[in-house]
Design a protein around this motif. Structure first.
Motif, PDB file in Angstrom:
ATOM      1  N   THR A   1      32.211  17.007 -10.678  1.00 49.61           N
ATOM      2  CA  THR A   1      31.734  17.756 -11.826  1.00 49.61           C
ATOM      3  C   THR A   1      31.611  19.243 -11.591  1.00 49.61           C
ATOM      4  O   THR A   1      31.994  20.036 -12.435  1.00 49.61           O
ATOM      5  CB  THR A   1      30.358  17.233 -12.252  1.00 49.61           C
TER       6      THR A   1
ATOM      7  N   THR B   1      34.658  11.379 -10.714  1.00 48.62           N
ATOM      8  CA  THR B   1      33.279  11.629 -10.355  1.00 48.62           C
ATOM      9  C   THR B   1      32.913  13.081 -10.153  1.00 48.62           C
ATOM     10  O   THR B   1      31.741  13.413 -10.124  1.00 48.62           O
ATOM     11  CB  THR B   1      32.946  10.888  -9.059  1.00 48.62           C
TER      12      THR B   1
ATOM     13  N   ASN C   1      24.626  10.578  -3.620  1.00 50.59           N
ATOM     14  CA  ASN C   1      23.826   9.956  -4.684  1.00 50.59           C
ATOM     15  C   ASN C   1      24.619   9.793  -5.973  1.00 50.59           C
ATOM     16  O   ASN C   1      24.101   9.220  -6.934  1.00 50.59           O
ATOM     17  CB  ASN C   1      22.576  10.806  -4.958  1.00 50.59           C
ATOM     18  N   ASN C   2      25.842  10.273  -6.014  1.00 52.43           N
ATOM     19  CA  ASN C   2      26.659  10.199  -7.224  1.00 52.43           C
ATOM     20  C   ASN C   2      27.935   9.391  -7.014  1.00 52.43           C
ATOM     21  O   ASN C   2      28.924   9.592  -7.721  1.00 52.43           O
ATOM     22  CB  ASN C   2      27.001  11.614  -7.702  1.00 52.43           C
TER      23      ASN C   2
ATOM     24  N   HIS D   1      32.233  16.550  -4.543  1.00 54.40           N
ATOM     25  CA  HIS D   1      31.348  16.520  -5.723  1.00 54.40           C
ATOM     26  C   HIS D   1      30.789  17.911  -6.007  1.00 54.40           C
ATOM     27  O   HIS D   1      30.747  18.353  -7.166  1.00 54.40           O
ATOM     28  CB  HIS D   1      30.202  15.539  -5.482  1.00 54.40           C
TER      29      HIS D   1
ATOM     30  N   ASP E   1      20.402   3.086  -6.321  1.00 54.91           N
ATOM     31  CA  ASP E   1      19.228   3.956  -6.254  1.00 54.91           C
ATOM     32  C   ASP E   1      18.484   3.855  -4.915  1.00 54.91           C
ATOM     33  O   ASP E   1      17.692   4.742  -4.576  1.00 54.91           O
ATOM     34  CB  ASP E   1      18.261   3.618  -7.394  1.00 54.91           C
TER      35      ASP E   1
ATOM     36  N   ASP F   1      23.502  15.170  -2.123  1.00 55.44           N
ATOM     37  CA  ASP F   1      23.599  15.065  -3.579  1.00 55.44           C
ATOM     38  C   ASP F   1      24.857  14.311  -3.977  1.00 55.44           C
ATOM     39  O   ASP F   1      24.836  13.454  -4.870  1.00 55.44           O
ATOM     40  CB  ASP F   1      23.596  16.465  -4.197  1.00 55.44           C
TER      41      ASP F   1
ATOM     42  N   THR G   1      29.688   1.280  -5.273  1.00 52.49           N
ATOM     43  CA  THR G   1      28.669   2.153  -5.859  1.00 52.49           C
ATOM     44  C   THR G   1      27.508   2.291  -4.889  1.00 52.49           C
ATOM     45  O   THR G   1      27.109   1.313  -4.241  1.00 52.49           O
ATOM     46  CB  THR G   1      28.153   1.564  -7.191  1.00 52.49           C
TER      47      THR G   1
END
Length: 390
Positions: free
Chosen positions: A17, A15, A352-353, A338, A368, A349, A365
């Motif tokens: 990035t 996950t 939310n990922n 993240h 939304d 943030d 998970t």
């Protein structure tokens, strides 16, 4: 030696990035860049411990939940800190099962530049305290709030606890099939947000399954004598009792029901999901059915390792509240990594990922609506312990 953090290492490779740059030294999570690290994912390095605050009910009516939550958080933080790269400084404060005290604790965490707040334990307190964090831009991860509307309070409010709306329909569907339910009596405390929310889901789920509600009886969260209501319920000759209440009501209600000769299944909401029910109600708890967000018998590696680590540390098996607390730190750690940052907006943030994250609760998970999605389970008390129904 404690086991490694459960579920995190695999997840971060999936996950993560972006790596931010620079590092600070004052430990604040208030947006001044002090907690921004270097690297990404498993390689993320933040020099200063990320401050995490937890408002838990360590005293008062919900203390049994809060104690388990504190144990789960402390175990997870110790495991994460041993893993390295990112470390956490956990502060646990008692909300005393009092929404007013919960507000005070939240205000303190907001003022102390805490990076993220966990809690409070009960939905009633959450509705009062969490707007304070929302207004200040501090992310919150609720670990046991199951009432509807929790995450609707704002875009900084998240939770890893499944809602009553996610668990109860599955519970009623399986119970109706298993026990061939045709008509039931429903009972709930009508002066508590969590139990009222649970009642509404029970009512709609029973209608969906075509189960008749022959009577609906209400009580207060402070009640301890349920014999008059249970006598009414007994006269209706139901196939089951369906109850939305906290553990403080569940124990005397179940005990008194069996004393009056009510031997049908008693189906409870999340408030019944507590080993204290079996400890205090004893044989009377046999046949109680409750949906759960955590399958204690799951053999996924994350859960097996968690069970062993918890029993080694505390000398007893964990409950769902400990598991959800432990999973919370797994989630937070991935959210921090993240962006390799303990700053508040960066954690928001990261939360939310969260997608398909391996945790002790299963693959999780954040959707939304900032609610958790993962598999639930329906349990029944057999021989003094929760067993999977069906």
């Amino acid at each position: 030696m404690r086991t490694r953090i459960i579920g995190t290492t695999a997840a971060i490779t999936l996950t993560l990035t972006v790596a931010a740059c620079g590092s600070g030294d004052d430990g604040a999570g208030s947006g001044d860049g002090a907690l921004v690290g270097e690297g990404s994912g498993a390689d993320c390095q933040i020099d200063t411990a990320v401050p995490v605050g937890a408002a838990l009910s360590l005293t008062g009516g919900a203390a049994s939940y809060g104690e388990s939550q504190r144990n789960g958080l402390e175990l997870a933080v110790a495991d994460l800190n041993e893993q390295g790269g990112v470390t956490y400084e956990l502060a646990v404060e008692d909300d005393q099962t009092d929404p007013r005290q919960g507000i005070t604790v939240f205000e303190s965490f907001v003022g102390d530049n805490t990076s993220i707040i966990i809690g409070p334990t009960l939905s009633n307190g959450a509705f009062q305290a969490q707007p304070i964090a929302q207004e200040a831009g501090v992310p919150v991860l609720a670990i046991s709030n199951t009432a509807s509307g929790i995450t609707e309070q704002g875009d900084y409010i998240f939770r890893d606890s499944l809602t009553e709306a996610q668990v109860i329909p599955q519970t009623i569907a399986l119970a109706a099939e298993t026990y061939d339910l045709e008509q039931v009596v429903v009972m709930y405390s009508n002066d508590d947000a969590f139990t009222e929310s649970g009642y509404e889901v029970f009512a709609s789920s029973l209608e969906e399954e075509g189960v008749e509600v022959s009577d609906t009886l209400t009580f207060s969260v402070s009640d301890t004598d349920f014999r008059p209501l249970l006598t009414e319920a007994l006269a209706a000759e139901p196939d089951a009792l369906v109850v939305s209440g906290l553990i403080e009501a569940a124990i005397p209600l179940v005990t008194q029901a069996r004393d009056l000769g009510i031997d049908v299944p008693i189906i409870g909401g999340n408030g019944f999901n507590n080993p204290q029910l079996m400890t205090d109600a004893g044989a009377a708890a046999e046949g109680v059915v409750v949906g759960a967000a955590w399958n204690s018998t799951s053999d996924i590696p994350e859960n097996v390792e968690f069970l062993a680590a918890y029993e080694e540390e505390f000398g007893r098996a964990p409950d769902q509240f400990a598991a959800q607390a432990y999973a919370a730190m797994t989630i937070i750690d991935v959210a921090v990594r993240h962006n390799c940052s303990g700053e508040r907006d960066d954690i928001q943030d990261g939360l939310n990922n969260i997608v398909d994250l391996p945790t002790v609760l299963g693959s999780l998970t954040i959707n939304d609506d900032r609610d958790a999605e993962h598999e639930a389970v329906v349990q029944v008390v057999q021989d003094g312990a929760f067993a999977v129904l069906g």
